[in-house]
Design a protein around this motif. Structure first.
Motif, PDB file in Angstrom:
ATOM      1  N   SER A 161      35.594  -5.596  16.598  1.00  0.00           N
ATOM      2  CA  SER A 161      34.838  -4.731  15.696  1.00  0.00           C
ATOM      3  C   SER A 161      34.086  -3.625  16.435  1.00  0.00           C
ATOM      4  O   SER A 161      33.772  -2.590  15.842  1.00  0.00           O
ATOM      5  N   THR A 201      45.122 -12.589  13.092  1.00  0.00           N
ATOM      6  CA  THR A 201      45.302 -11.166  13.345  1.00  0.00           C
ATOM      7  C   THR A 201      45.489 -10.858  14.811  1.00  0.00           C
ATOM      8  O   THR A 201      45.816  -9.743  15.164  1.00  0.00           O
ATOM      9  N   GLY A 202      45.260 -11.817  15.682  1.00  0.00           N
ATOM     10  CA  GLY A 202      45.404 -11.577  17.111  1.00  0.00           C
ATOM     11  C   GLY A 202      46.582 -12.323  17.677  1.00  0.00           C
ATOM     12  O   GLY A 202      46.751 -13.515  17.417  1.00  0.00           O
ATOM     13  N   ARG A 258      34.600  -0.356  26.496  1.00  0.00           N
ATOM     14  CA  ARG A 258      34.935   0.403  25.287  1.00  0.00           C
ATOM     15  C   ARG A 258      34.923   1.902  25.576  1.00  0.00           C
ATOM     16  O   ARG A 258      35.826   2.635  25.174  1.00  0.00           O
ATOM     17  N   GLY A 304      38.250 -11.824  19.250  1.00  0.00           N
ATOM     18  CA  GLY A 304      39.407 -11.018  18.897  1.00  0.00           C
ATOM     19  C   GLY A 304      40.290 -10.813  20.111  1.00  0.00           C
ATOM     20  O   GLY A 304      40.109 -11.448  21.139  1.00  0.00           O
ATOM     21  N   LYS A 312      45.046  -1.749  22.341  1.00  0.00           N
ATOM     22  CA  LYS A 312      45.235  -2.143  20.949  1.00  0.00           C
ATOM     23  C   LYS A 312      44.363  -3.363  20.708  1.00  0.00           C
ATOM     24  O   LYS A 312      44.438  -4.344  21.467  1.00  0.00           O
ATOM     25  N   THR A 313      43.524  -3.335  19.667  1.00  0.00           N
ATOM     26  CA  THR A 313      42.525  -4.385  19.514  1.00  0.00           C
ATOM     27  C   THR A 313      42.144  -4.573  18.053  1.00  0.00           C
ATOM     28  O   THR A 313      42.390  -3.691  17.208  1.00  0.00           O
ATOM     29  N   ASN A 314      41.542  -5.724  17.766  1.00  0.00           N
ATOM     30  CA  ASN A 314      40.912  -5.965  16.472  1.00  0.00           C
ATOM     31  C   ASN A 314      39.429  -6.264  16.635  1.00  0.00           C
ATOM     32  O   ASN A 314      38.787  -6.774  15.717  1.00  0.00           O
ATOM     33  N   THR A 327      38.499   2.378  16.680  1.00  0.00           N
ATOM     34  CA  THR A 327      39.848   2.377  16.131  1.00  0.00           C
ATOM     35  C   THR A 327      40.624   1.203  16.722  1.00  0.00           C
ATOM     36  O   THR A 327      40.261   0.655  17.766  1.00  0.00           O
ATOM     37  N   SER A 328      41.701   0.841  16.051  1.00  0.00           N
ATOM     38  CA  SER A 328      42.502  -0.294  16.524  1.00  0.00           C
ATOM     39  C   SER A 328      43.378   0.083  17.710  1.00  0.00           C
ATOM     40  O   SER A 328      43.780  -0.794  18.480  1.00  0.00           O
ATOM     41  N   THR A 329      43.693   1.361  17.841  1.00  0.00           N
ATOM     42  CA  THR A 329      44.476   1.825  18.988  1.00  0.00           C
ATOM     43  C   THR A 329      43.787   3.047  19.584  1.00  0.00           C
ATOM     44  O   THR A 329      43.310   3.920  18.847  1.00  0.00           O
ATOM     45  N   THR A 330      43.744   3.095  20.882  1.00  0.00           N
ATOM     46  CA  THR A 330      43.090   4.218  21.569  1.00  0.00           C
ATOM     47  C   THR A 330      43.739   4.419  22.918  1.00  0.00           C
ATOM     48  O   THR A 330      44.340   3.494  23.475  1.00  0.00           O
TER      49      THR A 330
END
Length: 467
Positions: free
Chosen positions: A84, A31-32, A165, A52, A80-82, A88-91
């Motif tokens: 945990s 996924t990365g 974060r 990740g 953009k991240t995975n 959110t996955s995009t911010t």
């Protein structure tokens, strides 16, 4: 920015301890981007582990509060991240330069063993001349900040920090900053025995007596890498000045030379009426080549030099971590020596009280100390017993301090080994990106130049001059 299918690290092996099922983790597709999600039971504990990916960007610099004395520039930071820990996955959010400064200062404080990259220098000439809101300066600053966040996002520890974060997600960043200052993530260090003794025991000229060969090799590698960067920066500066130094009177500006040659050829065309048109074409080609040189300087050479200098400052941050590791070992060695000295003094007093002063074996120093105590009237057994009691308390404190310093030094050494691996990954990725951009720019320049010269060669060959 996020649509690029580029590798983050091509050879990173990482595991995710928070994953619920081992079988799902092995069977799931990666996924990365650029992360090989594989498990190795025999993995080196000194190897870093990524949980990740985090892909960041800094875009769209905007001048806020224009025409006021409080004007500043804000930047759109996106991620953009995975991971945990992100909601959110995009911010994305807007941040100013002072927010980046706060982020770095507290990452350095919260993670002293991590290589935290440096920010671009704030004290530039533009701040004095009033040009810090010019598009050129804001774009250079944007690239520097983009590279800063990129380096942090590639770090397996820093990318998972709560502060980072909040930097991307918090809608009340100023409130979070105040809370972070009031309640830091770790307990505030209280001045202990090590801190109290540091001023008297340690100095800038002290050296580790038992250096670790691993870190000696690392320091040597850092020295060679920085020497190479400095030499490369010096050579490319000379090339840049030779191609376009902005001063036609220096005699080293090829761009100005080609421009002058084009003007001269155009003047020759007016004199030679039979070949005026071919000479004008040749003059235009020279002007185009001069413009290509100038374009290459501003779009290829200058960014390459800026990236070189930025990589050099990043290496300085890595050197600072190695130096701090040496300081931790030096703390342990100096405290051990101090403990040894206090223990010997305690044994000497014990020998004097028991009537075996000659067995202390301390020689002239002990003899002189006894004479001084006699002159001061502190040579009776009661004074010696009191001194021994105080020395016993000091020995107990020192033993605890030495144990703590030893554990800290070992833990810091292990963390430094992981940091060097992370830095090597980051350095290789940046070198690949930097040299790829340079190669692409050079290829584009020479292809455009070849096209220009290929068009003019047939025209020149058709010139016929009657002799």
């Amino acid at each position: 920015m996020f649509g690029e299918d580029e590798d983050v690290f091509d050879s990173v092996t990482w595991d995710s301890p928070s994953a619920p099922h081992e079988a799902d983790r092995h069977n799931a597709a990666p996924t990365g981007p650029g992360f090989r999600q594989s498990m190795d039971e025999g993995q080196d504990p000194h190897q870093p582990k990524w949980e990740g990916y985090l892909i960041t960007s800094v875009r769209d610099p905007v001048k806020e509060l224009p025409e006021t004395k409080d004007a500043y520039v804000s930047y759109l930071v996106s991620a953009k991240t995975n991971l945990s820990m992100f909601s959110t996955s995009t911010t994305s959010s807007r941040r100013r330069f002072q927010d980046f400064v706060f982020l770095r200062e507290h990452l350095v404080k919260d993670f002293p063993a991590c290589v935290v990259p440096a920010l671009p220098d704030k004290h530039r000439l533009e701040y004095l001349t009033g040009d810090r809101f010019s598009p050129e300066f804001m774009e250079r600053r944007r690239l520097d900040l983009h590279r800063f966040l990129q380096r942090i996002s590639r770090h397996p520890t820093l990318q998972r920090s709560t502060l980072l974060r909040a930097f991307f997600e918090s809608t009340e960043w100023h409130v979070f900053m105040h809370q972070h200052l009031a309640h830091p993530p770790g307990p505030e260090p209280t001045p202990g025995l090590i801190d109290n003794l540091s001023d008297t025991l340690l100095n800038a000229f002290a050296r580790v007596r038992k250096p670790d060969e691993r870190f000696l090799d690392m320091r040597e590698g850092v020295d060679k890498f920085e020497d190479s960067l400095v030499l490369c920066e010096r050579l490319w500066n000379r090339i840049r000045n030779h191609n376009n130094d902005g001063n036609p009177e220096s005699g080293e500006d090829l761009t100005a030379d080609y421009h002058d040659l084009a003007v001269a050829v155009q003047g020759l065309g007016f004199l030679e009426s039979g070949i005026t048109d071919p000479l004008n074409h040749f003059s235009n080609t020279l002007l185009e080549f001069s413009a290509l040189l100038r374009h290459k300087t501003h779009t290829i050479n200058d960014p390459f030099l800026v990236h070189l200098h930025s990589l050099l400052t990043y290496s300085h941050a890595n050197r600072a971590v190695l130096k701090l590791r040496d300081q931790k070992q030096l703390d342990f060695e100096e405290l051990s020596d101090y403990l040894s000295g206090v223990t010997v003094e305690r044994d000497r007093l014990s020998a004097v009280i028991s009537g075996h002063a000659g067995s202390s074996g301390l020689g002239l120093s002990a003899y002189l100390k006894d004479k001084v105590d006699a002159i001061r009237g502190a040579d009776d057994d009661r004074s010696r017993v009191e001194k021994m009691r105080k020395l016993d308390v000091r020995i107990k404190e020192l033993q605890e301090a030495v144990t703590t310093a030893h554990e800290t030094s070992d833990a810091f050494s292990d963390e430094t080994l992981r940091e060097q691996t992370v830095f090597q990954f980051a350095k290789e990725a940046e070198m690949k990106e930097m040299l790829s951009n340079l190669a692409d720019g050079e290829i584009e320049f020479y292809q455009s130049a070849m096209e220009e010269w290929d068009r003019i060669i047939p025209i020149i060959q058709r010139i016929r001059v009657d002799v």
